[in-house]
Design an enzyme around this catalytic site. Structure first.
Site, PDB file in Angstrom:
ATOM      1  N   PHE A 172     132.508  18.387  85.876  1.00 46.39           N
ATOM      2  CA  PHE A 172     132.350  18.197  87.155  1.00 46.39           C
ATOM      3  C   PHE A 172     130.966  18.776  87.754  1.00 46.39           C
ATOM      4  CE2 PHE A 172     133.075  20.495  91.623  1.00 46.39           C
ATOM      5  CZ  PHE A 172     133.719  19.489  92.205  1.00 46.39           C
ATOM      6  N   ASP A 231     129.893  27.930  81.295  1.00 47.13           N
ATOM      7  CA  ASP A 231     130.703  27.222  82.472  1.00 47.13           C
ATOM      8  C   ASP A 231     132.006  27.403  81.979  1.00 47.13           C
ATOM      9  OD1 ASP A 231     132.146  25.914  84.473  1.00 47.13           O
ATOM     10  OD2 ASP A 231     130.440  24.502  84.876  1.00 47.13           O
ATOM     11  N   HIS A 280     137.263  26.597  83.622  1.00 47.53           N
ATOM     12  CA  HIS A 280     138.420  26.032  83.085  1.00 47.53           C
ATOM     13  C   HIS A 280     138.975  26.933  81.942  1.00 47.53           C
ATOM     14  CE1 HIS A 280     137.129  21.677  83.923  1.00 47.53           C
ATOM     15  NE2 HIS A 280     137.144  22.465  84.860  1.00 47.53           N
ATOM     16  N   GLN A 297     139.209  28.317  92.360  1.00 42.36           N
ATOM     17  CA  GLN A 297     139.487  27.151  93.540  1.00 42.36           C
ATOM     18  C   GLN A 297     140.963  26.805  93.305  1.00 42.36           C
ATOM     19  OE1 GLN A 297     139.976  23.930  92.017  1.00 42.36           O
ATOM     20  NE2 GLN A 297     140.245  22.713  93.994  1.00 42.36           N
ATOM     21  N   LYS A 302     142.789  25.815  90.022  1.00 43.58           N
ATOM     22  CA  LYS A 302     142.267  26.609  88.859  1.00 43.58           C
ATOM     23  C   LYS A 302     143.640  27.469  88.274  1.00 43.58           C
ATOM     24  CE  LYS A 302     138.080  25.047  88.315  1.00 43.58           C
ATOM     25  NZ  LYS A 302     138.056  24.295  89.611  1.00 43.58           N
ATOM     26  N   ARG A 313     121.014  44.762  98.139  1.00 41.60           N
ATOM     27  CA  ARG A 313     121.655  46.182  98.417  1.00 41.60           C
ATOM     28  C   ARG A 313     122.227  46.890  97.400  1.00 41.60           C
ATOM     29  NH1 ARG A 313     124.359  45.898 104.166  1.00 41.60           N
ATOM     30  NH2 ARG A 313     123.843  48.296 104.175  1.00 41.60           N
ATOM     31  N   TYR A 327     119.899  50.220 104.283  1.00 39.59           N
ATOM     32  CA  TYR A 327     119.499  48.743 104.383  1.00 39.59           C
ATOM     33  C   TYR A 327     118.112  48.758 103.326  1.00 39.59           C
ATOM     34  CZ  TYR A 327     122.157  48.135 108.474  1.00 39.59           C
ATOM     35  OH  TYR A 327     123.282  48.303 109.437  1.00 39.59           O
ATOM     36  N   ARG A 374     129.418  37.876  98.043  1.00 41.69           N
ATOM     37  CA  ARG A 374     130.435  38.758  97.881  1.00 41.69           C
ATOM     38  C   ARG A 374     131.801  38.172  98.167  1.00 41.69           C
ATOM     39  NH1 ARG A 374     126.804  41.706 101.353  1.00 41.69           N
ATOM     40  NH2 ARG A 374     128.145  41.263 102.958  1.00 41.69           N
TER      41      ARG A 374
END
Length: 385
Positions: free
Chosen positions: A87, A158, A161, A184, A187, A216, A223, A233
Site C-alpha cells: 500500500f 511495516d 497487517h 484503520q 485492519k 513534551r 510547556y 497522540r
C-alpha cells in the site's frame, strides 16, 4: 438488493464490549491520554501481545512509519528501500519526511521483500529498509537485519497487517527493530483509524513518546518542549475500542488461519495461486487472502473483470495494490532518478502481482466452513475452473 447475500460476518465486528469500553472512557472525564488511562492500558496489552518491551499508540499507521523514520534520523537526502508491492503509505511515509523511497521487487511466492531483492536497491545513500509483512506473512527479518547491519542502515517493520504474527518462534515485537501497525477500518483490530509502534527497548520508546507529543515529557505542565516533533497522540475513545478488539484477536486469528487452509484446499487446481505460507511461519493473522491469476491464462483487464463479477455475487473481492511507482502520488514527492519502465523492469514480480493479483477480505475467513465452500464455488466459477 441484499448487500450480503452470502451471510458473511460483518466487519468491523463489535458487541457490548465496545459499548462498555466507550462509556468507560467517556466517564473518565478526560478524553486525551494525558488525563485518562485507556491509551496506556492498550499500549501495555499490545506490547505484551507482540512480545515487545514497550508500545506507543498513535493516530494512524502512516504516522507510525513517519515517526519511526524520524526516530532513526532519516530525512532529506536519504534513501529508504521499500517493497514495490505494498500500500502506498509505505512509500508515502518516506516521502513525507523528505527522503526518497526506492522500490525493490518481492518474493514470487510470499510477495514480501527479501534480502536479495533489497540488496539490489541499496546504495551509499540508503538509511533504512522497510519490509512489509504482506497480508500478515512475516518477511525474513533475520536476513534483512543482516543486510541492514552490513550496510549501516536500520530496519523499520511495516506490520500494518501483522498484529500478533510470529515466525520461527519470534513475534513481531521480539525482533531488534521498531515495528509499525495500523488500526484503520479494515485492519485486524480497528477503531476506524489509529496506529501503534513497538520498540526493542524502553529508551527508544521514550524518545518516540517525546516526538509524538510535540516534544513534551510525561506529566509536563510548563510547556517544556525537549525536542521537535508533532502531535501523533491517540485519543482515549479509540484506545478503549482497541482494547475490546484486542481481546478477540487471538481467537479470530486461529479461525482465520484454519479457514485459509481450508480455502487453499477448496481452490486447489484453479488457475489462481494463493500467497504461499513460508515454512518458518508460526502465526499468520491472514489480513487478506491473496490470489494471483495465472499469467499464462489471463491478461490485462481480466483481473478487474473477475473482481467486478465476484463483488456482484456478494464476495468482498478487491484488486491488488498497484506497484507504488505506478501511482501518481509516488511521483508527487521525492522519487528515484528512474522511469516507471525502468522500475518495472527491476520489479517484475511486483508488476505482475499488481496487474493480475486480487484479494478477498478477511471477514470471509471468519465465516462457517459451509459459507466458505459457497465462496470457493463462486471464485471457481468466476475463474473458469
Amino acid at each position: 438488493m441484499d448487500d450480503n447475500p452470502l451471510g458473511l460476518p460483518p466487519w468491523p465486528y463489535h458487541d457490548d464490549t465496545e459499548r462498555t469500553a466507550l462509556l468507560r472512557a467517556l466517564d473518565q472525564g478526560q478524553w486525551w491520554r494525558a488525563g485518562g488511562g485507556e491509551v496506556e492500558a492498550f499500549e501495555r496489552d499490545f506490547a505484551d501481545l507482540n512480545g515487545a518491551p514497550a508500545a506507543l499508540a498513535v493516530t494512524n499507521g502512516t504516522h507510525a512509519l513517519e515517526l519511526a523514520l524520524r526516530l532513526h534520523d532519516v530525512g532529506p537526502g536519504d534513501e529508504v528501500v521499500v517493497p514495490a508491492f505494498t500500500f502506498v503509505s509505505t512509500s508515502l511515509a518516506v516521502q513525507n519526511i523528505g527522503a526518497v523511497p526506492v522500490p525493490a521487487d518481492v518474493d514470487p511466492r510470499t510477495w514480501c521483500l527479501t534480502p536479495d531483492t533489497a540488496a539490489e536497491a541499496i546504495t551509499s545513500r540508503t538509511k533504512a529498509i522497510i519490509p512489509v509483512h504482506m497480508a500478515g506473512q512475516m518477511a525474513d527479518l533475520d536476513g534483512l537485519g543482516e543486510l541492514a547491519d552490513a550496510h549501516g542502515c536500520v530496519i523499520v517493520q511495516d506490520a500494518a497487517h501483522a498484529q500478533g504474527a510470529s515466525r520461527a518462534g519470534r513475534r513481531v515485537g521480539e525482533y531488534p527493530s521498531v515495528a509499525c501497525y495500523s488500526f484503520q477500518n479494515g485492519k485486524l483490530i480497528t477503531a476506524g483509524e489509529g496506529g501503534a509502534l513497538t520498540f526493542p527497548d524502553r529508551e527508544l520508546a521514550e524518545r518516540a513518546y517525546l516526538l509524538h507529543t510535540c516534544g513534551r515529557p510525561r506529566g509536563d505542565l510548563v510547556y517544556e518542549h525537549l525536542t521537535g516533533g508533532s502531535n501523533y497522540r491517540m485519543n482515549e475513545f479509540s484506545a478503549a475500542v482497541l482494547r475490546a478488539q484486542l481481546d478477540r484477536l487471538p481467537r479470530q486469528t486461529k479461525i482465520r488461519e484454519d479457514r485459509a487452509a481450508l480455502l487453499d484446499e477448496l481452490l486447489a487446481g484453479l488457475p489462481l495461486a494463493p500467497q504461499a505460507r513460508d515454512p518458518r511461519t508460526d502465526v499468520d493473522p491472514q489480513y487478506m487472502y491473496l490470489l494471483l491469476m495465472d499469467p499464462a491464462r489471463f491478461g490485462v483487464g481480466d483481473r478487474d473483470r473477475m473482481v467486478e463479477r465476484l463483488r456482484h455475487l456478494g464476495v468482498p473481492a478487491f484488486p491488488n495494490f498497484p506497484p507504488v511507482y505506478r501511482t501518481d502520488g509516488f511521483w508527487a514527492g521525492p522519487a528515484p532518478d528512474a522511469t516507471v519502465g525502468e522500475l518495472a523492469a527491476r520489479c517484475q514480480v511486483a508488476d505482475t502481482v499488481g496487474m493480475l493479483g486480487l484479494w478477498l477480505h478477511h471477514r470471509i475467513l471468519l465465516a462457517e466452513p459451509e459459507t466458505l465452500r459457497r465462496v470457493a464455488a463462486l471464485v471457481a466459477e468466476t475463474a473458469g475452473g
